[in-house]
Every structure is written in structure tokens, then in C-alpha cells.
Design an enzyme around this catalytic site. Structure first.
Site, short mmCIF file in Angstrom:
data_model
loop_
_atom_site.label_atom_id
_atom_site.label_comp_id
_atom_site.label_asym_id
_atom_site.label_seq_id
_atom_site.Cartn_x
_atom_site.Cartn_y
_atom_site.Cartn_z
N HIS A 170 -13.67 0.05 1.03
CA HIS A 170 -13.46 1.49 0.81
C HIS A 170 -12.27 1.81 -0.07
O HIS A 170 -11.98 2.97 -0.34
CB HIS A 170 -13.41 2.26 2.13
CG HIS A 170 -12.16 2.12 2.94
ND1 HIS A 170 -11.21 3.11 3.00
CD2 HIS A 170 -11.71 1.13 3.73
CE1 HIS A 170 -10.23 2.73 3.80
NE2 HIS A 170 -10.51 1.53 4.26
N ASN A 215 0.80 -1.22 0.00
CA ASN A 215 0.00 0.00 0.00
C ASN A 215 0.83 1.27 0.00
O ASN A 215 0.34 2.34 -0.34
CB ASN A 215 -0.95 0.02 1.20
CG ASN A 215 -0.25 -0.27 2.50
OD1 ASN A 215 0.46 -1.27 2.63
ND2 ASN A 215 -0.42 0.59 3.49
N CYS A 234 -2.77 5.11 7.48
CA CYS A 234 -2.95 4.46 8.77
C CYS A 234 -1.88 4.88 9.76
O CYS A 234 -2.09 4.88 10.95
CB CYS A 234 -2.92 2.94 8.60
SG CYS A 234 -3.88 2.42 7.20
N1 PLP Z 1 -4.32 -3.83 4.30
C1 PLP Z 1 -3.84 -2.91 3.47
C2 PLP Z 1 -2.78 -3.29 2.47
C3 PLP Z 1 -4.32 -1.59 3.51
O1 PLP Z 1 -3.83 -0.68 2.66
C4 PLP Z 1 -5.32 -1.27 4.47
C5 PLP Z 1 -5.82 0.11 4.60
O2 PLP Z 1 -5.15 1.07 4.22
C6 PLP Z 1 -5.80 -2.29 5.31
C7 PLP Z 1 -5.26 -3.55 5.21
C8 PLP Z 1 -6.85 -2.00 6.33
O3 PLP Z 1 -8.10 -1.90 5.68
P1 PLP Z 1 -9.34 -1.18 6.40
O4 PLP Z 1 -9.04 0.30 6.37
O5 PLP Z 1 -10.51 -1.53 5.54
O6 PLP Z 1 -9.45 -1.72 7.77
#
Ligand code: PLP
Length: 384
Positions: A204, A149, A327
Site C-alpha cells: 500500500h 518513514n 502508525c
Molecule cells: N515499515 C515502515 C518503514 C513503514 O513505514 C510501515 C508503514 O507505515 C510499515 C513498516 C508497516 O507496513 P504495513 O502498514 O504494510 O503493515
């Protein structure tokens, strides 16, 4: 405004919202109820599940609706690890999302699992030979994401799946960023995830609401549930199902473009953007693997500059991006992905990620590249 933070979240597509509305209003029944309102809700839920199963090429009963990527990663990893312990070893890499890293930390602390961390190189690549050495007769699970990500680097899932299955262990992949960009047909020979045992999707990131998601877990596998209660979702996730969000997710999935032509189209836009940035900004360094990467993610470091100031300057010019992952935002820590890839913490601190959508245009990207060059010249003036 030029929104280039689609890896953080995407806007909800109007069709998904419209499709969700009746299940929040006129047909608000609980899908477990046996009266008309409940039966109609149940039918909508199962039709949403079937449409998503069609997309992923799996039986509908292998899908669990969740609240998103974090829950899906927790459910797949913890659920499989606790229910299928051939031993107590799990293999992963430090470039995974926090939803995976923290789940593994929990399994280590509370349940005594041993986590073997694979090294990654400067571009975030794992070494398949090292994976081969890490796999043992007591390995329970390998969890490695499809596309990162933050830096976009992809892992070679077909080889990972083959090597892991050869020792009889399971593979989970976090495909949260991959939906709409890669072939996610788990049942289709030749797809990048063919044969994977579990796969996480978050709504999302693909035009469905926050708080929606679905996780594939191969049907025959036993899963220790995280949520205990009424036994919904085939006993894998108790709690009254969010019918409206399931319908919205299926509708957003139905609206995704065909991944192969779309990935080629957007990769070309991304590459043009990368060329513009690297040729006009001497400080810019592309992070991640230059070719084996997510079609819509381009992330750079700008050594010597202040990344946060750069973001603010970009925002003032109408370009919305993020540093590292959303995050981790709010914390001043440099990206754990860049640190794991051996990037100097001071340099990692300067990272800026641009993430495109299916509707990003070449004009928007040229404007963003020019705004970035302008912002860098201001910020480097401040730095001198
Ligand atoms: N895994 C990856 C690679 C992500 O990019 C994200 C969110 O940015 C998540 C997990 C977590 O997803 P959620 O925001 O739907 O909890």
C-alpha cells in the site's frame, strides 16, 4: 485536495485494481486446488511472483507474499532469528518502525535475545564505527531500514551489509518506504541492497491495496514460520494465498517509474519545497539528513507551535499531511524517531511530515508551502 501523505498510504492504481478483479470473481479458485480454476489461480500467483522477482533481481522462490510491511518485518526478523541463532544478539536502532521495534521487544522478552541499540545523531544517522563495535561473533542479525518513514534519513546499507557479513551475521532491511525510489535489486552488484539477506516490501506504499506485501528472504536461509498450517509459500507462510492482491502488487510494481530518473526528478521538487518552507517560515526546522534522504519525504518541526492545530489548519486549506508517522497517530506521544534522534519532546510534538507521490506537481507543492506559511501565521497568533 493536495494529498501529501503518501508515506502513510497511496491510492490503489487503477491498473492494479483491474488486474485483481478476475481473481476475485470469475477465476476465484484456490491455488492449491488441482482443478482448472485452481490451476489458473496458481499460474497467476506464480506469474505475479516472477514479475516481482524480476524487479528485485532474485529467484522467485525467495519471495513470500504477506499481508504487508508489519507481517514482513515480523516474519523476516523473528523467522531468521529463531531459525539461525548463532548466538542471541541482534543489532538495530530506535528509529526503526514499530513493526521492527515491537518484534525485537518480543524476541527479547519471550526468547531471551539481547538487542544492541545503535545511537543515532540529530539527523537520524547511525555511526558505522559504532556498528563495527556492536557486531560480535554471536551476532545473529542486523536489522536497519533503508529509508526512514518519518524523517526520510537513509542508512548506508552497502557498508552495513559488508560489515555484518564480515562477522557472518545476517542483514534484514525494512524497505517499505524505499520501493519505487531506490534500487532494490538484491542480486545486482552496486545496488544499495546488493547481498542483503532479507528485505520487506508493503503494497500500500506503492499503489497496491492495503493488506498486500512481499518479503524477500534468501532462499538457502531457514525461516521459522509465524503461521503454521498447509505449508503454502514454500513452507514459510501457511494460509491460502491472496491471489488477487499478489496480482495487484505485481501490476503496481510493473507500473513504477524507473527509480533513478524518478528519484532525481522528485528530489529536486522536494528540495525546492524545503527551500520555500525554510525561507518563508522562521520557526521551521527540517528533520533528518538534508542530503542522504528519501526523495519524497520532507518533515519539519515548528518549535513553539501546536502540531495538531497546524495539521487541522492545513487540512482546512485542502492540504493533507500527517504528524510523524500515521502508525503513531491517535497517540499524543511525540514521534519516537525524533526522540531517538535527541530532539526535545516539546519540539518533536510539533512535527509535520510531507510525503510526495510520483504524480505530485511543483504547483501543488508551492500551494502547499503557501498554505503552510498561512497556517503557521494563524497558529503562532494563537500561541501568542
Ligand atoms: N515499515 C515502515 C518503514 C513503514 O513505514 C510501515 C508503514 O507505515 C510499515 C513498516 C508497516 O507496513 P504495513 O502498514 O504494510 O503493515
Amino acid at each position: 485536495m493536495i494529498y501529501l501523505d503518501n508515506a502513510a498510504t497511496t491510492p490503489v492504481v487503477p491498473a492494479a485494481l483491474e488486474a485483481a478483479w478476475p481473481w476475485l470473481t470469475a477465476v476465484f479458485g484456490n491455488p492449491s486446488s488441482t482443478h482448472e480454476l485452481g490451476l489458473r489461480a496458481k499460474t497467476a500467483l506464480e506469474s505475479a511472483r516472477s514479475r516481482i522477482a524480476n524487479w528485485l533481481d532474485c529467484p522467485a522462490s525467495d519471495l513470500v507474499f504477506t499481508s504487508g510491511g508489519t507481517e514482513g518485518d515480523n516474519l523476516a526478523i523473528t523467522g531468521l532469528a529463531l531459525a539461525n541463532p548463532r548466538g542471541k544478539q541482534i543489532v538495530s536502532a530506535k528509529t526503526e518502525h514499530e513493526a521492527v521495534l515491537e518484534t525485537l521487544d518480543y524476541l527479547e522478552r519471550v526468547h531471551g535475545f539481547e538487542i544492541t541499540w545503535l545511537n543515532v545523531d540529530h539527523q537520524g544517522n547511525i555511526d558505522l564505527a559504532e556498528l563495527g563495535k556492536a557486531l560480535r561473533s554471536d551476532t545473529t542479525l542486523v536489522t536497519l531500514m533503508l529509508a526512514n518513514n518519518e524523517i526520510g534519513t537513509t542508512h548506508p546499507l552497502p557498508q552495513i551489509i559488508q560489515a555484518t557479513h564480515a562477522v557472518g551475521a545476517l542483514v534484514h532491511t525494512d524497505a517499505v518506504q524505499a520501493a519505487g525510489w531506490f534500487d532494490l535489486r538484491v542480486g545486482k552488484n552496486g545496488s544499495v541492497v546488493a547481498g542483503v539477506d532479507a528485505l520487506t516490501i508493503s503494497g500500500h506504499k506503492l499503489g497496491a491495496p492495503k493488506g498486500s506485501g512481499v518479503t524477500y528472504i534468501r532462499g538457502r536461509l531457514v525461516v521459522e514460520p509465524l503461521l503454521h498450517g498447509g505449508g503454502q509459500e514454500f513452507g514459510r507462510r501457511s494460509g491460502t494465498e491472496n491471489v488477487a492482491w499478489a496480482v495487484a502488487l505485481a501490476t503496481a510494481v510493473d507500473g513504477l517509474p524507473e527509480f533513478s530518473t524518478e528519484s532525481a526528478r522528485v528530489s529536486a521538487l522536494r528540495d525546492e519545497f524545503i527551500t520555500q518552507v525554510l525561507s518563508s517560515i522562521p520557526e521551521a526546522q527540517l528533520t533528518g539528513n538534508p542530503t542522504e534522504r528519501h526523495p519524497a519525504i520532507a518533515s519539519f518541526t515548528f518549535a513553539g507551535l501546536n502540531g495538531e492545530t497546524l495539521l487541522l489548519e492545513l487540512e482546512q486549506r485542502g492540504v493533507i499531511v500527517s504528524s510523524g508517522s500515521a502508525c503513531a497517530a491517535g497517540s499524543d506521544d511525540p514521534s519516537h524517531v525524533l526522540i531517538a534522534s535527541g530532539i526535545d519532546p516539546d519540539v518533536a510534538q510539533t512535527s509535520v511530515r510531507f510525503s510526495l507521490s510520483h504524480s505530485t506537481t511543483a504547483e501543488e507543492l508551492s500551494t502547499a508551502a503557501a498554505a503552510l506559511a498561512d497556517a503557521v501565521s494563524i497558529v503562532s497568533g494563537l500561541a501568542n
